[in-house]
Structures are given as structure tokens and as C-alpha cells.
Design an enzyme around this catalytic site. Structure first.
Site, PDB file in Angstrom:
ATOM      1  N   GLU A 440      -0.556  -4.933  -2.789  1.00  0.00           N
ATOM      2  CA  GLU A 440       0.610  -4.518  -3.597  1.00  0.00           C
ATOM      3  C   GLU A 440       0.857  -3.020  -3.504  1.00  0.00           C
ATOM      4  O   GLU A 440       1.320  -2.410  -4.470  1.00  0.00           O
ATOM      5  CB  GLU A 440       0.421  -4.912  -5.068  1.00  0.00           C
ATOM      6  CG  GLU A 440       0.757  -6.327  -5.376  1.00  0.00           C
ATOM      7  CD  GLU A 440       2.060  -6.737  -4.743  1.00  0.00           C
ATOM      8  OE1 GLU A 440       3.010  -5.954  -4.769  1.00  0.00           O
ATOM      9  OE2 GLU A 440       2.104  -7.834  -4.182  1.00  0.00           O
TER      10      GLU A 440
HETATM   11  C1  LIG Z   1      -7.427  -9.875   0.481  1.00  0.00           C
HETATM   12  C2  LIG Z   1      -6.042  -9.403   0.795  1.00  0.00           C
HETATM   13  C3  LIG Z   1      -4.962 -10.077   0.252  1.00  0.00           C
HETATM   14  C4  LIG Z   1      -3.664  -9.683   0.575  1.00  0.00           C
HETATM   15  N1  LIG Z   1      -2.603 -10.421   0.126  1.00  0.00           N
HETATM   16  C5  LIG Z   1      -1.368 -10.179   0.643  1.00  0.00           C
HETATM   17  C6  LIG Z   1      -0.283 -11.066   0.402  1.00  0.00           C
HETATM   18  O1  LIG Z   1      -0.405 -12.042  -0.340  1.00  0.00           O
HETATM   19  N2  LIG Z   1       0.902 -10.824   1.018  1.00  0.00           N
HETATM   20  C7  LIG Z   1       1.084  -9.765   1.841  1.00  0.00           C
HETATM   21  O2  LIG Z   1       2.168  -9.607   2.375  1.00  0.00           O
HETATM   22  N3  LIG Z   1       0.077  -8.892   2.083  1.00  0.00           N
HETATM   23  C8  LIG Z   1      -1.131  -9.080   1.512  1.00  0.00           C
HETATM   24  N4  LIG Z   1      -2.168  -8.224   1.775  1.00  0.00           N
HETATM   25  C9  LIG Z   1      -1.916  -7.050   2.583  1.00  0.00           C
HETATM   26  C10 LIG Z   1      -1.952  -5.757   1.784  1.00  0.00           C
HETATM   27  O3  LIG Z   1      -0.857  -5.687   0.916  1.00  0.00           O
HETATM   28  C11 LIG Z   1      -2.000  -4.617   2.813  1.00  0.00           C
HETATM   29  O4  LIG Z   1      -3.263  -4.690   3.453  1.00  0.00           O
HETATM   30  C12 LIG Z   1      -1.793  -3.264   2.164  1.00  0.00           C
HETATM   31  O5  LIG Z   1      -0.482  -3.153   1.686  1.00  0.00           O
HETATM   32  C13 LIG Z   1      -2.067  -2.115   3.119  1.00  0.00           C
HETATM   33  O6  LIG Z   1      -1.490  -2.332   4.373  1.00  0.00           O
HETATM   34  P1  LIG Z   1      -2.386  -2.200   5.672  1.00  0.00           P
HETATM   35  O7  LIG Z   1      -3.604  -3.000   5.490  1.00  0.00           O
HETATM   36  O8  LIG Z   1      -1.546  -2.484   6.849  1.00  0.00           O
HETATM   37  O9  LIG Z   1      -2.807  -0.685   5.694  1.00  0.00           O
HETATM   38  P2  LIG Z   1      -1.998   0.510   6.340  1.00  0.00           P
HETATM   39  O10 LIG Z   1      -0.584   0.420   5.957  1.00  0.00           O
HETATM   40  O11 LIG Z   1      -2.324   0.580   7.777  1.00  0.00           O
HETATM   41  O12 LIG Z   1      -2.640   1.749   5.598  1.00  0.00           O
HETATM   42  C14 LIG Z   1      -3.924   2.282   5.956  1.00  0.00           C
HETATM   43  C15 LIG Z   1      -4.203   3.508   5.084  1.00  0.00           C
HETATM   44  O13 LIG Z   1      -3.204   4.506   5.335  1.00  0.00           O
HETATM   45  C16 LIG Z   1      -2.600   4.888   4.115  1.00  0.00           C
HETATM   46  N5  LIG Z   1      -1.186   5.185   4.365  1.00  0.00           N
HETATM   47  C17 LIG Z   1      -0.293   4.487   5.094  1.00  0.00           C
HETATM   48  N6  LIG Z   1       0.892   5.084   5.072  1.00  0.00           N
HETATM   49  C18 LIG Z   1       0.769   6.178   4.311  1.00  0.00           C
HETATM   50  C19 LIG Z   1       1.637   7.221   3.890  1.00  0.00           C
HETATM   51  N7  LIG Z   1       2.925   7.233   4.242  1.00  0.00           N
HETATM   52  N8  LIG Z   1       1.153   8.182   3.101  1.00  0.00           N
HETATM   53  C20 LIG Z   1      -0.128   8.173   2.693  1.00  0.00           C
HETATM   54  N9  LIG Z   1      -1.008   7.234   3.055  1.00  0.00           N
HETATM   55  C21 LIG Z   1      -0.562   6.242   3.853  1.00  0.00           C
HETATM   56  C22 LIG Z   1      -2.785   3.725   3.168  1.00  0.00           C
HETATM   57  O14 LIG Z   1      -2.752   4.142   1.816  1.00  0.00           O
HETATM   58  C23 LIG Z   1      -4.152   3.220   3.601  1.00  0.00           C
HETATM   59  O15 LIG Z   1      -5.148   3.946   2.939  1.00  0.00           O
HETATM   60  C24 LIG Z   1      -3.469  -8.560   1.417  1.00  0.00           C
HETATM   61  C25 LIG Z   1      -4.568  -7.863   1.913  1.00  0.00           C
HETATM   62  C26 LIG Z   1      -5.831  -8.285   1.634  1.00  0.00           C
HETATM   63  C27 LIG Z   1      -6.988  -7.548   2.253  1.00  0.00           C
END
Ligand SMILES: Cc1cc2nc3c(=O)[nH]c(=O)nc-3n(C[C@H](O)[C@H](O)[C@H](O)COP(=O)(O)OP(=O)(O)OC[C@H]3O[C@@H](n4cnc5c(N)ncnc54)[C@H](O)[C@@H]3O)c2cc1C
Length: 598
Positions: A440
Site C-alpha cells: 500500500e
Molecule cells: C506480501 C506482499 C503482498 C502484497 N500485496 C499486494 C497486492 O495485493 N496487490 C498489489 O498490487 N501489490 C501488492 N504487493 C506489492 C507492494 O505493494 C509493492 O511491493 C510495494 O508497493 C513496493 O513496490 P516494489 O516492491 O516494486 O518496490 P519498488 O517500487 O522497487 O521500491 C523499492 C524501494 O525504493 C523506494 N522508492 C521507490 N521509488 C521511490 C521514490 N520516488 N522516492 C523514494 N523512494 C522510492 C521504495 O520506498 C522502496 O524502499 C504486495 C507485496 C508483498 C511483498
């Protein structure tokens, strides 16, 4: 595993004494939400959570979900518990009467969500996601889609998901690749693969309704070209009955750090039939309905984790005998004193208690604002509620989940080495709750939303409604000597908040990286201050109760003492965050990416 007992007394204190829910519900026309009804629902939820949902928490963690040829089986007991949950009418509680719901307030449902989440984070997520799906369809779907999909989601016989994330994009959804092509009959064919989809596939419900973001060919690149679709696992007739299987499948499930009993799925769409919700290319706007509901739900998980961990730690701290109290023997008949006598153990317990209870108050307040947004007929009141919600949602989501995680760490620590051992269940709470800081929108993204989009984006205007509420509270209590230990710090930290905001805004004009460098510390500062306001309000209620004479004196004394702990031992942390904000971006950005080495 710590035995979970729903904190009914405190929930009632917050809802009834702090936030006067009786008056709030009557004013908004929730005639069925009488105090007796609220009490009865909370007691029943507590019983169900304690007797049915909590007992399958540990086995859920041990067994996890299993995937076989695209089918997902939940751990022992989950199916039965979910059937009981549906039979008990729990999914219908705060849903529209028009679609088979009970039409009770969102805020009542929020109190219950905390109880279920403390009892079993993984279990609570299954119905939790349906709420967001429902809210999205109700707000943006056509009448036809509402009639087809909402009644069964309300009943809980179908569940919902939120399909945003793809392997190459989580935060930056503008990069998504899933495409949606228009069919002759007005429906769309969706092709692509989503990852990390919570409750994407399981054996609890008859159908799964995916809310999916995708791009229609020819749409603009980036976030301006995203549209939103309903894609059911089983197609649905015009009358809302299940028909043939759609081209949606679960490719695999993740093996992960926590919430093992909630299936985290790869969901493949291979020309799956979907239906547009809202306008083309306005998908992210519609999705915000889902996200706002979900963000408050996740903030509640932070409180729930703090509460569950506190309960386990407290019981252990009263029972475990180690060493003698520094100030003299407290248990002369035993070989040692209970560890609750040691100041450091109390530091951890009171941190948990103050975060759980303060967070509960903040969440309940936000949930009442949601009620107002849903049903108030006064446009001015509605606008003020929505402004406060916009400001406080990212604070609650990020601050309460970070602090919830910290509290579960204290829970492990209070148990000493035993906390590290699975049998006690304390480490599960810590593993399970880490996800709340991530999904989220991560803490970093919430912080950017708060500082860049909302505060600086509105030139500080968004702060006004909440800031004036706090100011009025301080003025009302200006002559109350007993309240000054709470009022003075709020005034002082509040003044610094304003100065900090202005300073970051000024710096950001010269260097936009100043926003990103300040944002998480700024959010944490805002969180500590916000919770201080709720602690001061709770202390005021407790002081008044004690002054007028009450039966439950110990409860109110504990409130005041916990408020004092919060102000003396937790709120000062905000100064550290303020110093970090003050020091700016320079030290963060000085090292070239190529020069980071190990
Ligand atoms: C158990 C689990 C359940 C989930 N459930 C759902 C679900 O039901 N539906 C769904 O759609 N997704 C779901 N997710 C996905 C989750 O919402 C994402 O993993 C999360 O939003 C982060 O995206 P990412 O993993 O691609 O990380 P990334 O976007 O790659 O981010 C990596 C890091 O970089 C930082 N970062 C990225 N951009 C910026 C910026 N502009 N400024 C500062 N920092 C930044 C982030 O804060 C993070 O620390 C789930 C994930 C898990 C692990």
C-alpha cells in the site's frame, strides 16, 4: 503463542468516551448504531476472534498456503473459519443495505478490523481486500457491474483483490505492461502478469474478483494512460451468477518472511475477459478509492500488531522471574523478581501500550472522518473531514506501521532469548507485521505523498483544518493546570512543525532533493505530534472522569500515566527527526552512486 484478548474496554473508551460515537452516529443518521448495538457487535467480534480466528494463527504460519497446479489451499482451519465468518454476517457489517449489507458505520467496522487483525493478520487480509474492491466498484462501476458483482462480495461468498504490481514496477505504476484490448461486445481482453497479489487465489470463496490496472493500446505512456478493470476468476452472468472459468490463473505463490497463511500470488491474465470501471485512462484516480480504504486498513494493522505483541509481552513480564529490582526486593518469597519491575522492561511495555492505545484513538478518529465523508449531507463538514483524512492517512499508514513493527520488536525483546523461539509466537508477530510498512505504498512513498504532494502541493493549506482543531483544543485547556504538561509540549512541537514545513518548502525551491531528504523524518515528526494530540485528549477525558468520580478509577489513572510516559519518553524522539530534517539533503547526496562501495 500469546493468548489474544480483544481490548474491549479500551476500544469502548476510544469510541464512546473519547469520540462520543453515540452522538456521531445519531447525527449522521446511523439509527441502528445505538450504544447497545455497538457493544454487542464488539463483544461478538471479540468472541469470534478469540475463539476461532486467533487459534489458527500459529498453524497458519507453520503450514502456509500451498500451490498445486494453479490451485491454492489455505492452512488447516482457515476455510472453516472463513465460512463461520461469512455465516456470522461479518463481511456485510458496514456495506450498503441496497446490496445486502447491514448499513452500519465504517468506523464500527474499523474497530472490528483491529480485533481480527491482532488475532490473525493473514486471515484478516482475505476479507480486508474485499472492502477495497467493493468501495471501488460502488464508487466508480456502472449500475450493471454493481448489480453483478457487489452482492456476493458483500455477502463474502466472493472475495476481492487489488492487482497493481508487476515484476518491474510496484511504486512506479506508470510503467505497467498489462494491456486491455476492446472486444466487440464492449468488454476487454486483458493480457499480462501481476505479482504479489494478496489473496489472488485461494479456497475460501466461490469466486475471486480482481480489480486490475492495465493500459488500453494507444493510451498515453505513464500514469496518465492507466485504466481500471474488473476481471473475475469465473465469468459472471448478467444476473450475477457464476458461469465459465475466465482466462485468469495463478502461476505460483511466494515463499515469504511472514503472513504465510495469506496467499501472495503471481496472477496471469491470458486474454481474460474484463470490464472497464470508471473512465478510460482515469484508472489511477479510481484506484485511489481502493488505496485510501486500504491504507487505513494497513494503518490499523500497525495498531493491531502493537496490541497483540503488548499482550504477549505483558503476560510474560509478570510471570518471568529474573534478577532483583534495583530499588529493593519486590518478590521476597520467590527466587527473583518478575521482570516487570525493571525500568527497561517497563520502557518496552509502555512503548507498546502507548502506541497501541494512541494509535487506536487516531484510527478511530480517522474512521469517523470516513463516516462523515460517506454520509454527511453538510458539504462544509464533508470537505473538512476529507481534508483531514488526506493529511492524516499517510501519517497513520506509515507512522503506525513503523511503530507497530518497533513494538513487535520490543515484544520479542521482553521475552529475551525465548522471544526468538517460534513456539512463543512473538517473532511471528514481528515477521507478519513488517509487510505493513511495505505494501500500500512504502513508508518512503507515504512520506513523499504527505510532504510533496499534500503539504507543499497545497502550499500548507491542507494543514489548516487539523491544525486549527489542535489549536482549539489547546485554547480550551489553556487554564487547566493539570493539562499543561500535555498542552505546552503540543504548542511547542506544533510551532516547530510549522517552521519546519516552511523551511523545507523554501529549500525545495532551490533543490527538489530536499523534499525527499526530509520526507520520512518529517512524517515521523508529524506522527509523534499527532499521537501526542490524541494522548492529550485521552488524558483530558480521564481527568474529567476522575474528577466527577467513577468506578473504574484504575483504568483512568493508567490512561493519565501512559499519557505522561508518551509525552516524556516517546514524543522527544520527534526532536531527533527535526534535527535530521534541519540537516538537509547535503550529506545524503554527497556520495556519487558510483562511489558507494563495499
Ligand atoms: C506480501 C506482499 C503482498 C502484497 N500485496 C499486494 C497486492 O495485493 N496487490 C498489489 O498490487 N501489490 C501488492 N504487493 C506489492 C507492494 O505493494 C509493492 O511491493 C510495494 O508497493 C513496493 O513496490 P516494489 O516492491 O516494486 O518496490 P519498488 O517500487 O522497487 O521500491 C523499492 C524501494 O525504493 C523506494 N522508492 C521507490 N521509488 C521511490 C521514490 N520516488 N522516492 C523514494 N523512494 C522510492 C521504495 O520506498 C522502496 O524502499 C504486495 C507485496 C508483498 C511483498
Amino acid at each position: 503463542m500469546p493468548e489474544y484478548k480483544a481490548p474491549i474496554r479500551d476500544i469502548k473508551f476510544v469510541m464512546q468516551e473519547l469520540l462520543n460515537c453515540d452522538n456521531h452516529y445519531q447525527k449522521l443518521g446511523y439509527e441502528d448504531a445505538s450504544l447497545d448495538m455497538v457493544d454487542a457487535i464488539i463483544s461478538e467480534a471479540a468472541k469470534f476472534a478469540e475463539q476461532v480466528v486467533a487459534p489458527i494463527n500459529q498453524i497458519g504460519d507453520e503450514q502456509g498456503c500451498t500451490w498445486t497446479d494453479g490451485e491454492v489451499t489455505t492452512p488447516d482451519g482457515f476455510k472453516d473459519a472463513y465460512q463461520q465468518y461469512v455465516a456470522g454476517g461479518w463481511p456485510t457489517l458496514a456495506q450498503s443495505v441496497e446490496f445486502g449489507g447491514q448499513g452500519l458505520p465504517h468506523s464500527l467496522n474499523t474497530a472490528i478490523t483491529e480485533i481480527f487483525s491482532s488475532a490473525n493478520h493473514s486471515f484478516a487480509m482475505y476479507p480486508g481486500l474485499s472492502h477495497g474492491a467493493l468501495a471501488t466498484i460502488e464508487a466508480h462501476g456502472s449500475e450493471q457491474l454493481k448489480n453483478q458483482f457487489i452482492p456476493k462480495l458483500v455477502a463474502g461468498t466472493w472475495t476481492g483483490t487489488m492487482c497493481l504490481t508487476e515484476s518491474h514496477c510496484g511504486t512506479d505504476l506508470g510503467m505497467l505492461r498489462t494491456k486491455a484490448e476492446l472486444n466487440d461486445d464492449g468488454s476487454y481482453s486483458l493480457t499480462g502478469s501481476k505479482i504479489f497479489i494478496s489473496a489472488g487465489e485461494h479456497d475460501l470463496s466461490d469466486n475471486i474478483v480482481h480489480i486490475v490496472i492495465a493500459r488500453i493500446p494507444g493510451s498515453p505512456a505513464g500514469s496518465k494512460g492507466i485504466s481500471l478493470f474488473i476481471v473475475p476468476k469465473f465469468n459472471v452472468t448478467d444476473d450475477g451468477d457464476i458461469s465459465e472459468r475466465n482466462a485468469v490463473s495463478c502461476g505460483s505463490i511466494e515463499h515469504k518472511m511472514g503472513i504465510n497463511a495469506n496467499a501472495t500470488c503471481v496472477i496471469n491474465f491470458d486474454g481474460a475477459k474484463g470490464y472497464l470501471i470508471g473512465e478510460i485512462n482515469r484508472g489511477l484516480n479510481c484506484m485511489f478509492t481502493f488505496m485510501n480504504v486500504a491504507r487505513l486498513g494497513v494503518a490499523t494493522e500497525g495498531v493491531a500488531a502493537a496490541e497483540a505483541s503488548f499482550q504477549g509481552a505483558l503476560a510474560y513480564a509478570k510471570d518471568r522471574l529474573q534478577m532483583r529490582s534495583l530499588s529493593g526486593v519486590k518478590n521476597p518469597n520467590g527466587p527473583a523478581d518478575a521482570i516487570i519491575v525493571h525500568p527497561d522492561v517497563r520502557r518496552m511495555l509502555l512503548t507498546q501500550k502507548s502506541i497501541a492505545e494512541g494509535g487506536r484513538a487516531l484510527i478511530a478518529y480517522l474512521a469517523q472522518l470516513v463516516d462523515i465523508g460517506h454520509v454527511s449531507t453538510c458539504e462544509e463538514e464533508k470537505a473538512a473531514a476529507e481534508t483531514k483524512l488526506a493529511l492524516l492517512t499517510p501519517i497513520a499508514k506509515a507512522f503506525l506501521t513503523e511503530l507497530g513493527l518497533e513494538c513487535t520488536g520490543h515484544g520479542v525483546q521482553v521475552f529475551g532469548g525465548h522471544g526468538f523461539i517460534k513456539e512463543w509466537g512473538m517473532e511471528q508477530l514481528m515477521r507478519d507485521t513488517k509487510i505493513s510498512c511495505l505494501y500500500e505504498g512504502t513508508t518512503g512513498i507515504q512520506a513523499l505523498d504527505l510532504l510533496a504532494r499534500k503539504i507543499l502541493g497545497s502550499k500548507g493549506k491542507i494543514l489548516k483544518a487539523f491544525a486549527s482543531e489542535v489549536t482549539i483544543f489547546c485554547l480550551e485547556n489553556a487554564d487547566d493546570d493539570a493539562m499543561q504538561e500535555f498542552i505546552q509540549p503540543i504548542k511547542s512541537f506544533g510551532g516547530d512543525w510549522q517552521k519546519m514545513t516552511e523551511k523545507v518548502g523554501a529549500r525545495a525551491i532551490k533543490n527538489p532533493d530536499e523534499i525527499g531528504a526530509a520526507s520520512v523524518d518529517y512524517l515521523m515528526y508529524s506522527g509523534y505530534l499527532t499521537l501526542a494530540y490524541f494522548w492529550a485528549k485521552m488524558a483530558k477525558v480521564a481527568q474529567d472522569k476522575l474528577a466527577e468520580g467513577c468506578e473504574d478509577e484504575a483504568f483512568y489513572q493508567a490512561k493519565i500515566k501512559t499519557a505522561r510516559f508518551y509525552f516524556q519518553r516517546i514524543l522527544p524522539r520527534a526532536k531527533g527527526h527535526a534535527a535530521c530534517v534541519e540537516n538537509g539533503a547535503q550529506s545524503m547526496m554527497a556520495l556519487d552512486a558510483d562511489d558507494f562501495s563495499f
